[in-house]
Design a protein around this motif. Structure first.
Motif, short mmCIF file in Angstrom:
data_model
loop_
_atom_site.label_atom_id
_atom_site.label_comp_id
_atom_site.label_asym_id
_atom_site.label_seq_id
_atom_site.Cartn_x
_atom_site.Cartn_y
_atom_site.Cartn_z
N VAL A 1 0.85 -1.19 0.00
CA VAL A 1 0.00 0.00 0.00
C VAL A 1 0.89 1.25 0.00
O VAL A 1 0.63 2.21 -0.74
N LEU A 2 1.96 1.22 0.80
CA LEU A 2 2.90 2.33 0.83
C LEU A 2 3.50 2.57 -0.55
O LEU A 2 3.54 3.69 -1.05
N SER A 3 3.93 1.49 -1.19
CA SER A 3 4.50 1.60 -2.54
C SER A 3 3.47 2.14 -3.53
O SER A 3 3.80 3.00 -4.35
N ALA A 4 2.25 1.64 -3.44
CA ALA A 4 1.21 2.08 -4.37
C ALA A 4 0.89 3.56 -4.19
O ALA A 4 0.74 4.30 -5.17
N VAL A 5 0.81 4.01 -2.94
CA VAL A 5 0.49 5.40 -2.67
C VAL A 5 1.58 6.32 -3.24
O VAL A 5 1.29 7.30 -3.93
N PHE A 6 2.84 5.98 -2.99
CA PHE A 6 3.93 6.83 -3.49
C PHE A 6 4.09 6.73 -5.00
O PHE A 6 4.49 7.69 -5.65
N LEU A 7 3.75 5.58 -5.56
CA LEU A 7 3.78 5.46 -7.02
C LEU A 7 2.71 6.35 -7.65
O LEU A 7 2.97 7.05 -8.63
N VAL A 8 1.52 6.35 -7.07
CA VAL A 8 0.44 7.22 -7.56
C VAL A 8 0.85 8.69 -7.42
O VAL A 8 0.65 9.50 -8.34
N LEU A 9 1.46 9.05 -6.28
CA LEU A 9 1.91 10.43 -6.08
C LEU A 9 2.99 10.81 -7.11
O LEU A 9 2.99 11.92 -7.63
N LEU A 10 3.89 9.88 -7.40
CA LEU A 10 4.93 10.14 -8.39
C LEU A 10 4.33 10.36 -9.77
O LEU A 10 4.72 11.29 -10.50
N VAL A 11 3.36 9.55 -10.14
CA VAL A 11 2.69 9.70 -11.44
C VAL A 11 1.92 11.02 -11.49
O VAL A 11 1.98 11.74 -12.50
N LEU A 12 1.23 11.38 -10.42
CA LEU A 12 0.52 12.66 -10.37
C LEU A 12 1.49 13.83 -10.50
O LEU A 12 1.22 14.79 -11.22
N PHE A 13 2.61 13.74 -9.81
CA PHE A 13 3.61 14.81 -9.90
C PHE A 13 4.16 14.92 -11.32
O PHE A 13 4.36 16.02 -11.83
N TYR A 14 4.37 13.79 -11.98
CA TYR A 14 4.84 13.79 -13.36
C TYR A 14 3.87 14.54 -14.28
O TYR A 14 4.28 15.40 -15.05
N PHE A 15 2.58 14.20 -14.18
CA PHE A 15 1.59 14.86 -15.04
C PHE A 15 1.43 16.34 -14.69
O PHE A 15 1.22 17.17 -15.57
N LEU A 16 1.56 16.67 -13.42
CA LEU A 16 1.51 18.07 -13.01
C LEU A 16 2.70 18.83 -13.60
O LEU A 16 2.54 19.92 -14.16
N ALA A 17 3.87 18.25 -13.53
CA ALA A 17 5.07 18.89 -14.09
C ALA A 17 4.98 19.02 -15.60
O ALA A 17 5.38 20.04 -16.16
N LYS A 18 4.44 18.03 -16.28
CA LYS A 18 4.29 18.09 -17.74
C LYS A 18 3.31 19.17 -18.16
O LYS A 18 3.37 19.66 -19.28
#
Length: 129
Positions: free
Chosen positions: A34-51
């Motif tokens: 769950v920890l990995s999934a949460v941070f993976l989702v946050l990383l993907v969200l940050f990527y799209f925000l940065a793009k």
């Protein structure tokens, strides 16, 4: 309409990968998925925000995300490395001073071309290096 992408500093990518990557790896190694999934989702969200960080010159307006600035209201543009929060992914920034007291920091990849486009619309803009 001209669109300029934000410049991205390499060290910012490293910091983000460490901040988000460590909990992802730690979660996998400790079987806390769950920890990995949460941070993976946050990383993907940050990527799209940065793009999505881009600066548009649309006729008489400069559009930065949802903020529309009349290019005629811009009176000064200067280089800065100010680390204040702003829609910029690099510390190699330009400050845009508009209206009476408003200022925003951005980091277009093609800075010189971006400034030339602003000057085409408003040649009265003072450019400082």
């Amino acid at each position: 309409m001209k669109i300029y992408k934000s410049k991205v500093d390499w060290w910012l990518i490293v910091v983000i990968l460490i901040v988000f990557g460590y909990p992802i790896v730690e979660g996998i190694l400790s079987k806390k998925y769950v920890l990995s999934a949460v941070f993976l989702v946050l990383l993907v969200l940050f990527y799209f925000l940065a793009k999505s960080i881009q600066y548009k010159i649309d006729g008489e307006n400069l559009i930065i995300w949802r903020t529309k600035i009349s290019i005629q209201s811009i009176h000064k543009v200067y280089r800065t490395r100010m680390p204040l929060s702003s829609p910029a992914l690099s510390l190699d920034r330009i400050a845009i001073v508009y209206n009476k007291y408003d200022e925003i920091f951005i980091s277009p990849k093609e800075r010189e071309e971006f400034i030339k486009e602003l000057l085409k619309v408003n040649p009265a803009i003072e450019v400082k290096n």
